[in-house]
Design a protein around this motif. Structure first.
Motif, PDB file in Angstrom:
ATOM      1  N   SER A 146       0.904  -1.175   0.066  1.00 34.34           N
ATOM      2  CA  SER A 146      -0.009   0.041   0.014  1.00 34.34           C
ATOM      3  C   SER A 146       0.844   1.226   0.001  1.00 34.34           C
ATOM      4  N   LYS A 157      -8.628   7.728  -2.224  1.00 34.82           N
ATOM      5  CA  LYS A 157      -9.015   6.788  -1.288  1.00 34.82           C
ATOM      6  C   LYS A 157      -9.506   5.619  -2.148  1.00 34.82           C
ATOM      7  N   VAL A 158      -9.069   4.444  -1.796  1.00 32.40           N
ATOM      8  CA  VAL A 158      -9.527   3.206  -2.430  1.00 32.40           C
ATOM      9  C   VAL A 158     -11.312   3.350  -2.228  1.00 32.40           C
ATOM     10  N   VAL A 261     -11.047   3.583  -7.871  1.00 27.37           N
ATOM     11  CA  VAL A 261      -9.673   3.248  -7.413  1.00 27.37           C
ATOM     12  C   VAL A 261      -9.996   2.097  -6.937  1.00 27.37           C
ATOM     13  N   ILE A 262      -9.246   1.134  -7.238  1.00 28.16           N
ATOM     14  CA  ILE A 262      -9.234  -0.162  -6.353  1.00 28.16           C
ATOM     15  C   ILE A 262      -7.811  -0.335  -5.757  1.00 28.16           C
ATOM     16  N   ALA A 263      -6.641   0.449  -5.723  1.00 24.37           N
ATOM     17  CA  ALA A 263      -5.538   0.178  -4.954  1.00 24.37           C
ATOM     18  C   ALA A 263      -4.822   1.492  -5.363  1.00 24.37           C
ATOM     19  N   LEU A 264      -3.859   1.627  -4.311  1.00 26.36           N
ATOM     20  CA  LEU A 264      -3.103   2.821  -4.247  1.00 26.36           C
ATOM     21  C   LEU A 264      -1.755   2.263  -3.741  1.00 26.36           C
ATOM     22  N   ALA A 273      -2.110   5.206  -8.726  1.00 21.74           N
ATOM     23  CA  ALA A 273      -3.510   5.047  -8.519  1.00 21.74           C
ATOM     24  C   ALA A 273      -3.775   3.940  -9.594  1.00 21.74           C
TER      25      ALA A 273
END
Length: 316
Positions: A146, A157-158, A261-264, A273
């Motif tokens: 992460s 934000k996810v 957004v599914i991951a950072l 992103a």
């Protein structure tokens, strides 16, 4: 009468399909992103340590299309998936070659892909498939760390989603500031052209959109509802997957897209992103998805160091 999809000269071995050497064209010199030039502009790219404006990653997807069509036929155009981690930038004038590690005698539903320059520099690696088995980026996402100490993406934000937008790609439609050219102009220089892209001489009786141009279609109106990030800053595509579920997608057809957004994640040089775009037809059916890792270069954001110290109390 249905035409042949491609006339590409493909070399077949016991374990691979190998495409010809091609020189992809750079069509994004005039791209404007967040009111500034992008990584595809020579001057901007050189300031960040590249030798010139980079060729956009999905441009390379076209060289895999004849290999997928050779291996899987019609299924490639309807349920094909390319999932790639971009390893090194490619520049106009360089030759690259697409390789699909597959055997025509076995016709496995998923195989590894790679692309190399003449000097064996690896441009990308990943998977090609026609079914729902785990892709290269499915696996990569499970291994991500992460994003720690975000600056550029601190407001993202996810789970954030954009509103649905209607998109369409006509043959002569300029695709805007992000993609300042038309499908017809792209087809004039595309590395692997096909009569399927500009006529109804195919199994679906309508011109279809090349996979590399699906990236353009899905991003077409993204600037109208942007995800929150600090800028101006320069980003690049680091990973990308395009998956057809009920394809192909057609020229002059309207679709609806939404992004999530599914991951950072992050690296020493970038904040990333991971955004999944879902694409729906006029009946509301999910027809395609795109997963895109837009990696923003920390050093391209002028206030990065100052804001990092303010947020986290020390230099990074």
């Amino acid at each position: 009468m249905t035409a042949q999809a491609f006339d590409t000269d493909i070399t077949e071995t016991d374990s691979a399909l190998i495409g010809p050497w091609r020189q992809p064209r750079q069509m994004l010199q005039a791209q404007v992103y967040d009111a500034h030039a992008s990584i595809h502009d020579d001057a901007t790219a050189q300031k960040l340590g590249f030798k010139g404006g980079t060729i956009e990653g999905p441009t390379h997807f076209s060289q895999f299309a004849p290999l997928g069509a050779r291996l899987w036929g019609r299924a490639w155009f309807e349920t094909g998936c390319l999932s790639a981690h971009y390893r090194n930038a490619c520049f106009e004038g360089e030759e690259v070659q697409a390789i699909m590690l597959a055997s025509l005698t076995e016709q496995q539903p998923e195989c590894q892909i790679q692309m190399f320059k003449r000097d064996r520099t690896e441009v990308l690696r990943g998977t090609a498939s026609i079914v729902g088995s785990p892709s290269a980026l499915d696996i990569r996402l499970r291994e991500l760390k992460s994003l720690a100490d975000p600056v550029i993406l601190r407001d993202m934000k996810v789970g954030m989603k954009s509103k649905r937008q209607t998109v369409r790609m006509g043959l002569d439609q300029n695709m805007g500031d992000l993609y300042p050219f038309s499908l017809r102009q792209k087809l004039a220089v595309i590395t692997e052209n096909s009569p399927f892209y500009s006529s109804s001489a195919n199994p679906w009786d309508r011109a279809i959109i090349p996979m590399e141009m699906l990236s353009v279609l899905f991003q077409y109106r993204a600037k109208e509802d942007p995800l929150p990030s600090k800028g101006p800053a320069v980003g690049l595509f680091a990973d990308q997957e395009i998956r057809l579920l009920r394809g192909p997608l057609f020229v002059d057809e309207e679709y609806e897209v939404e992004r999530e957004v599914i991951a950072l994640s992050g690296s020493r040089r970038t904040e990333s992103a991971w955004v999944k775009t879902r694409v729906f037809d006029k009946d509301g059916e999910l027809v395609a998805t795109m997963l895109l890792n837009m990696a923003t270069i920390k050093d391209s954001y002028a206030a990065y160091e100052e804001e990092y110290r303010r947020l986290y109390g020390s230099a990074r």
